[in-house]
Design an enzyme around this catalytic site. Sequence first.
Site, PDB file in Angstrom:
ATOM      1  N   SER A   1       5.611  -1.906 -11.243  1.00 17.24           N
ATOM      2  CA  SER A   1       6.604  -2.038 -10.208  1.00 17.24           C
ATOM      3  C   SER A   1       7.869  -2.577 -10.569  1.00 17.24           C
ATOM      4  O   SER A   1       8.075  -3.588 -11.506  1.00 17.24           O
ATOM      5  CB  SER A   1       5.934  -3.034  -9.110  1.00 17.24           C
ATOM      6  OG  SER A   1       7.140  -3.484  -8.151  1.00 17.24           O
TER       7      SER A   1
ATOM      8  N   HIS B   1       6.505   2.392  -9.452  1.00 16.86           N
ATOM      9  CA  HIS B   1       5.904   1.845  -7.977  1.00 16.86           C
ATOM     10  C   HIS B   1       7.399   1.148  -7.830  1.00 16.86           C
ATOM     11  O   HIS B   1       8.005   0.490  -8.438  1.00 16.86           O
ATOM     12  CB  HIS B   1       4.987   0.651  -8.252  1.00 16.86           C
ATOM     13  CG  HIS B   1       4.424   0.339  -6.923  1.00 16.86           C
ATOM     14  ND1 HIS B   1       3.841   0.966  -6.090  1.00 16.86           N
ATOM     15  CD2 HIS B   1       4.781  -0.757  -6.126  1.00 16.86           C
ATOM     16  CE1 HIS B   1       3.412   0.268  -4.785  1.00 16.86           C
ATOM     17  NE2 HIS B   1       4.393  -0.880  -5.103  1.00 16.86           N
TER      18      HIS B   1
ATOM     19  N   ASP C   1       9.194  -0.750  -4.768  1.00 15.48           N
ATOM     20  CA  ASP C   1       8.995  -1.713  -3.435  1.00 15.48           C
ATOM     21  C   ASP C   1      10.176  -1.830  -2.679  1.00 15.48           C
ATOM     22  O   ASP C   1      11.476  -2.480  -3.333  1.00 15.48           O
ATOM     23  CB  ASP C   1       8.386  -3.202  -3.801  1.00 15.48           C
ATOM     24  CG  ASP C   1       7.403  -3.092  -4.394  1.00 15.48           C
ATOM     25  OD1 ASP C   1       6.375  -2.650  -3.833  1.00 15.48           O
ATOM     26  OD2 ASP C   1       6.902  -3.867  -5.539  1.00 15.48           O
TER      27      ASP C   1
ATOM     28  N   MET D   1      11.984  -3.396   0.461  1.00 15.94           N
ATOM     29  CA  MET D   1      11.938  -4.296   1.583  1.00 15.94           C
ATOM     30  C   MET D   1      12.920  -4.492   2.355  1.00 15.94           C
ATOM     31  O   MET D   1      14.099  -4.440   1.877  1.00 15.94           O
ATOM     32  CB  MET D   1      11.426  -5.877   0.968  1.00 15.94           C
ATOM     33  CG  MET D   1      10.636  -5.588  -0.046  1.00 15.94           C
ATOM     34  SD  MET D   1      10.157  -7.243  -0.924  1.00 15.94           S
ATOM     35  CE  MET D   1       9.010  -6.696  -2.137  1.00 15.94           C
TER      36      MET D   1
ATOM     37  N   HIS E   1       6.808   2.590  -2.082  1.00 15.76           N
ATOM     38  CA  HIS E   1       6.198   1.607  -1.090  1.00 15.76           C
ATOM     39  C   HIS E   1       7.107   0.986   0.076  1.00 15.76           C
ATOM     40  O   HIS E   1       7.950   0.323  -0.178  1.00 15.76           O
ATOM     41  CB  HIS E   1       5.586   0.554  -1.771  1.00 15.76           C
ATOM     42  CG  HIS E   1       4.587  -0.588  -1.013  1.00 15.76           C
ATOM     43  ND1 HIS E   1       4.579  -1.754  -1.377  1.00 15.76           N
ATOM     44  CD2 HIS E   1       4.232  -0.491   0.488  1.00 15.76           C
ATOM     45  CE1 HIS E   1       3.375  -2.293  -0.623  1.00 15.76           C
ATOM     46  NE2 HIS E   1       3.626  -1.705   0.508  1.00 15.76           N
TER      47      HIS E   1
ATOM     48  N   MET F   1       8.067  -1.374   2.847  1.00 15.32           N
ATOM     49  CA  MET F   1       7.694  -2.469   3.416  1.00 15.32           C
ATOM     50  C   MET F   1       8.963  -2.634   4.386  1.00 15.32           C
ATOM     51  O   MET F   1       9.737  -3.559   4.388  1.00 15.32           O
ATOM     52  CB  MET F   1       7.581  -3.691   2.681  1.00 15.32           C
ATOM     53  CG  MET F   1       6.179  -3.523   1.746  1.00 15.32           C
ATOM     54  SD  MET F   1       6.110  -4.801   0.404  1.00 15.32           S
ATOM     55  CE  MET F   1       6.901  -4.040  -0.916  1.00 15.32           C
TER      56      MET F   1
ATOM     57  N   MET G   1      -2.889  -4.249   0.162  1.00 17.45           N
ATOM     58  CA  MET G   1      -2.211  -5.613  -0.264  1.00 17.45           C
ATOM     59  C   MET G   1      -3.208  -6.662  -0.732  1.00 17.45           C
ATOM     60  O   MET G   1      -4.153  -6.962   0.201  1.00 17.45           O
ATOM     61  CB  MET G   1      -1.177  -5.856   0.582  1.00 17.45           C
ATOM     62  CG  MET G   1      -0.165  -4.959   1.107  1.00 17.45           C
ATOM     63  SD  MET G   1       0.804  -4.485  -0.612  1.00 17.45           S
ATOM     64  CE  MET G   1       1.391  -6.010  -0.971  1.00 17.45           C
TER      65      MET G   1
ATOM     66  N   ASP H   1      -2.226  -3.794  -4.715  1.00 10.69           N
ATOM     67  CA  ASP H   1      -0.808  -4.274  -5.051  1.00 10.69           C
ATOM     68  C   ASP H   1      -0.572  -5.721  -5.027  1.00 10.69           C
ATOM     69  O   ASP H   1      -0.895  -6.333  -3.673  1.00 10.69           O
ATOM     70  CB  ASP H   1       0.403  -3.594  -4.215  1.00 10.69           C
ATOM     71  CG  ASP H   1       1.581  -4.202  -4.471  1.00 10.69           C
ATOM     72  OD1 ASP H   1       2.114  -4.970  -5.484  1.00 10.69           O
ATOM     73  OD2 ASP H   1       2.692  -3.410  -4.061  1.00 10.69           O
TER      74      ASP H   1
END
Length: 215
Positions: free
Chosen positions: A7, A32, A34, A36, A65, A67, A136, A174
């Site tokens: 990540s 990966h 992330d 957010m 990913h 979020m 998660m 993750d």
Amino acid sequence: MTKIAPSILSADFGRLGSEVEKLEKSGADWVHVDVMDGVFVPNITIGPGVVKSIRRFSKLPFDVHLMIVEPEKFVDAFADAGSDIITIHLEATKDVRGTLKKIRSRGKRAGLSINPETPFSSIVPYVGDLDLLLIMTVNPGFGGQEFKTECLAKIREARRYASDNGTVFDIEVDGGINSITGELCVTAGANVLAAGNALFGSGDMRSEIAKWKSF
């Protein structure tokens, strides 16, 4: 063989392109990413512009990913930016199936993620629409959290469901993943490990990734 998806949340953002290059040289399988929004989770990271800017530094699949709330509004932007896998949260959209179908319509692999408190049974209606299930193992939002061991039962349930029903999808985990918890997850049935601090802070990412692939 277990896939390793470092990540970039734990990377040095001041030289993110070089950090992404390092992942490929170290034997990583996926990158990966992330994303957010400060709404679905209490943190803000990056958007499609950053994904587009680092895309040229690696040929590895970008495992993005999301979020974020209402991820359906951003599928096209992240697809255009160079994402290969786009994962949304079950808890973040009112149109789970439609969003997964939209991801696939863009030629991308569709992932569905669930938080620690969300039961595996909640994703069963969407199994036919996804390519990846992301479980998660911490509450989403920040790196460096402690692994929730109770999530191992959910991993086992997901793997058993796939086996019993003849369905094929990756099971990624993750949150709090390191050499100990990662092996526990693979034993339980996961085949993709996303990790940040344990890999970027290892001192020898190539050796660490090689060890994890043998789980």
